[in-house]
Write a protein that holds these residues in place. Structure first.
Motif, short mmCIF file in Angstrom:
data_model
loop_
_atom_site.label_atom_id
_atom_site.label_comp_id
_atom_site.label_asym_id
_atom_site.label_seq_id
_atom_site.Cartn_x
_atom_site.Cartn_y
_atom_site.Cartn_z
N GLY A 240 0.91 -1.27 0.01
CA GLY A 240 -0.06 -0.07 -0.01
C GLY A 240 0.80 1.27 0.08
O GLY A 240 2.17 1.15 -0.05
N SER A 241 0.22 2.18 0.14
CA SER A 241 0.82 3.62 -0.08
C SER A 241 0.36 4.92 0.63
O SER A 241 -1.02 4.71 0.65
N PHE A 242 0.69 6.04 0.96
CA PHE A 242 0.16 7.04 1.30
C PHE A 242 0.75 8.51 0.80
O PHE A 242 1.89 8.21 0.46
N ARG A 243 0.18 9.28 0.59
CA ARG A 243 0.61 10.54 -0.01
C ARG A 243 0.45 11.74 0.96
O ARG A 243 -0.62 11.75 1.66
N THR A 244 1.44 12.41 1.30
CA THR A 244 1.28 13.70 2.03
C THR A 244 1.47 14.98 1.17
O THR A 244 2.50 15.02 0.20
N ASN A 245 0.89 16.10 1.60
CA ASN A 245 1.00 17.27 1.11
C ASN A 245 1.46 18.46 2.25
O ASN A 245 0.94 18.42 3.09
N GLU A 246 2.62 19.23 1.93
CA GLU A 246 2.98 19.92 2.94
C GLU A 246 3.08 21.37 2.12
O GLU A 246 4.08 21.45 1.40
N PHE A 247 2.17 22.13 2.38
CA PHE A 247 1.89 23.42 1.33
C PHE A 247 2.06 24.69 2.48
O PHE A 247 1.14 24.98 3.39
N ARG A 248 2.90 25.71 1.99
CA ARG A 248 2.85 26.98 2.70
C ARG A 248 2.73 28.01 1.62
O ARG A 248 2.58 29.41 2.20
N ARG A 249 2.26 28.01 0.37
CA ARG A 249 1.76 28.73 -0.39
C ARG A 249 0.59 28.39 -1.03
O ARG A 249 0.74 27.48 -2.14
N VAL A 250 -0.44 28.52 -0.51
CA VAL A 250 -1.68 27.84 -1.07
C VAL A 250 -2.85 28.68 -0.65
O VAL A 250 -3.12 29.22 0.23
N GLY A 251 -3.92 28.60 -1.76
CA GLY A 251 -5.15 29.22 -1.64
C GLY A 251 -6.09 28.34 -0.91
O GLY A 251 -6.85 27.49 -1.55
N TYR A 252 -6.16 28.29 0.33
CA TYR A 252 -6.81 27.45 1.02
C TYR A 252 -7.19 28.08 2.60
O TYR A 252 -6.32 28.62 2.99
N PRO A 253 -8.20 27.99 3.00
CA PRO A 253 -8.60 28.47 4.54
C PRO A 253 -8.16 27.88 5.50
O PRO A 253 -8.78 26.93 6.26
N SER A 254 -7.06 27.47 5.92
CA SER A 254 -6.00 26.85 6.80
C SER A 254 -6.79 27.20 8.05
O SER A 254 -6.70 26.47 9.16
N HIS A 255 -7.36 28.34 8.44
CA HIS A 255 -7.96 28.57 9.73
C HIS A 255 -9.12 28.08 9.96
O HIS A 255 -9.50 27.80 11.15
N ILE A 256 -9.57 27.29 9.10
CA ILE A 256 -10.92 26.57 9.11
C ILE A 256 -10.35 25.16 9.72
O ILE A 256 -10.83 24.34 10.53
N ARG A 257 -9.61 24.56 8.63
CA ARG A 257 -8.86 23.22 8.80
C ARG A 257 -7.63 23.00 8.19
O ARG A 257 -7.54 23.08 7.20
N GLU A 258 -6.61 23.05 8.93
CA GLU A 258 -5.13 22.87 8.20
C GLU A 258 -4.67 21.53 8.05
O GLU A 258 -4.07 21.22 7.13
N SER A 259 -5.28 20.67 8.84
CA SER A 259 -5.00 19.17 8.46
C SER A 259 -6.20 18.23 8.00
O SER A 259 -7.34 18.71 8.59
N ARG A 260 -5.92 17.36 7.11
CA ARG A 260 -7.27 16.81 6.59
C ARG A 260 -6.86 15.42 5.94
O ARG A 260 -5.54 15.14 5.58
N PHE A 261 -7.58 14.50 5.83
CA PHE A 261 -7.10 13.01 5.83
C PHE A 261 -8.20 12.26 4.90
O PHE A 261 -9.42 12.79 4.68
N ARG A 262 -7.56 11.37 4.07
CA ARG A 262 -8.44 10.59 3.41
C ARG A 262 -7.80 8.96 3.65
O ARG A 262 -6.68 8.75 3.53
N PHE A 263 -8.88 8.25 3.74
CA PHE A 263 -8.29 6.67 3.69
C PHE A 263 -9.28 5.85 2.67
O PHE A 263 -10.45 5.92 2.65
N PHE A 264 -8.55 4.99 2.12
CA PHE A 264 -9.31 3.98 1.02
C PHE A 264 -8.98 2.68 1.44
O PHE A 264 -7.81 2.11 1.35
N GLY A 265 -10.07 1.72 1.40
CA GLY A 265 -9.99 0.31 1.63
C GLY A 265 -10.84 -0.51 0.60
O GLY A 265 -11.60 0.33 -0.14
N THR A 266 -10.76 -1.57 0.43
CA THR A 266 -11.63 -2.56 -0.36
C THR A 266 -12.90 -2.43 -0.01
O THR A 266 -13.70 -2.88 -0.98
N GLU A 267 -13.25 -2.07 1.08
CA GLU A 267 -14.94 -2.19 1.40
C GLU A 267 -15.47 -0.64 1.77
O GLU A 267 -16.51 -0.72 1.74
#
Length: 399
Positions: A240-267
């Motif tokens: 398996g694998s996972f990807r991470t992004n560490e962004f410091r120049r980005v158009g995104y409302p980090s004051h609302i949520r700066e960390s976010r996650f996704r998980f994918f399984g077979t079911e």
């Protein structure tokens, strides 16, 4: 049973934790030290702490202090942790654990040799999305988990300029260029805190900054860094694998949520964005946003937060989410501020409990290495144009 604690660093972050440590029934006297003595004196006076020390060395020499909690600049943690352990003190450290493989190895050796408690305070360990994914994985709800994503998305314009100016003084631009992948634990830890595996290899790409304001300038940076954004793809043990992004120049409302996650399984799968979170399986989609949403415990206009940039205050005001199990926490925390999506109460309790019961904390040295080292190797990969590199592993914690 209680122990005394010394806070190391009286900056914007440590005051919130000083309050919680002082309120915990497992902690006695709390002291503080800072390179700027006036900051230590101000914190001690504001919170009624037991006193100050003129230096970290003086704190370590004192028999009045049993443990230290380090809240200093992120690249200083490794050496300070080693000093603390070698002086016979239990150590709580803010993230990251360290910035080199050698420092991480030395900390693990010191913990093993001394038998003392070490814990890294990674907030994503108790991020509501991580907690929910961890629970669902334990129940087998995902089927076989094979892919995940973890992002720490925080634009420099949203409070980070002010934070670096506060901590770095006149030469703040030298350290504001801190490489994104050397601060990976909010993204990596949020994935691995749920998925019980570890990264074995990585390929990463860094994006060279184009702002030209002296930040992320190789000629100015003490780290020789010009990457402001970076993406890493990790291979994990067991497939398996996972990807991470560490962004410091980005158009995104980090004051609302700066960390976010996704998980994918077979079911089943789970996805979180800034304002919505979804649970999905082969039958349909369920909105779980409310389950993962912390409720604020204090106003962003609270006087205790006036020295913190408005864009950063949300990290200090959040309460617990419905997915958090607060039954184990001391009742003294019930009406105290929380932060980083409800994680602060749990992190403090983890450390205090581990010291007093001589058990391993959640993010012990071996877990902290697995949350930190992948980013260090990923930064090397990015500097080598995305070369796939193996990630060393120090194994599981001894039982």
């Amino acid at each position: 049973m209680t122990f005394s604690l010394g806070i190391v660093g009286a900056g914007q972050f440590s005051g919130q934790f000083a309050t919680l440590f002082q309120a915990h029934p497992g902690v006695g006297d709390v002291y503080v030290t800072d390179l700027l003595p006036e900051r230590a004196e101000q914190l001690a006076a504001a919170q009624g702490l037991a006193g100050t020390f003129p230096s970290y060395e003086a704190m370590l020499e004192s028999r009045e202090v049993d443990a230290v909690a380090i809240f200093t600049q992120r690249w200083t943690h490794g050496p300070l942790v080693l000093q603390g352990l070698n002086a016979g003190k239990h150590v709580y450290s803010a993230v990251p654990m360290a910035i080199t493989t050698e420092e991480i190895a030395a900390i693990i050796d010191a913990v093993r040799a001394t038998g003392l408690t070490y814990m890294m305070g990674e907030t994503s360990q108790y991020n509501p999305a991580t907690v929910h994914a961890r629970n669902q994985i334990a129940e087998g709800a995902f089927g076989r988990l094979f892919y995940a994503e973890g992002d720490y998305v925080h634009d420099m314009d949203l409070g980070f300029y002010e934070a670096y100016q506060y901590s770095g003084g006149e030469r703040w631009k030298e350290t504001a260029s801190y490489p994104p992948l050397l601060y990976p634990t909010h993204s990596v830890g949020g994935v691995l805190g749920a998925w019980q595996t570890h990264a074995v290899s990585v390929s990463a790409i860094g994006v060279v900054d184009e702002r030209e304001d002296g930040v992320f300038d190789k000629e100015v940076s003490r780290f020789g860094n010009d990457f402001s954004n970076a993406t890493a793809l990790f291979e994990v043990a067991g497939g398996g694998s996972f990807r991470t992004n560490e962004f410091r120049r980005v158009g995104y409302p980090s004051h609302i949520r700066e960390s976010r996650f996704r998980f994918f399984g077979t079911e089943a799968s789970m996805e979180q964005l800034a304002t919505v979170a979804l649970w999905q399986d082969k039958k349909g989609v369920k909105d779980i946003s409310e389950l993962l949403e912390p409720k604020p415990t204090m106003s962003p206009d609270d006087p205790s937060l006036q020295h913190i940039a408005p864009e950063l205050r949300a990290a200090f005001t959040s309460g617990s989410a419905p997915v958090h199990d607060r039954e184990r926490l001391p009742r003294a925390f019930d009406n105290l501020h929380n932060g980083h999506e409800g994680s602060h109460h749990f992190l403090v309790d983890d450390f205090v409990t581990a010291v007093n019961t001589r058990t391993l904390p959640s993010v012990n040295a071996w877990v902290a290495a697995r949350y930190t080292l992948p980013g260090i190797i990923a930064h090397d990969s990015a500097r080598q144009g995305g070369a796939r590199l193996e990630i060393p592993d120090f194994g599981d914690a001894p039982q």
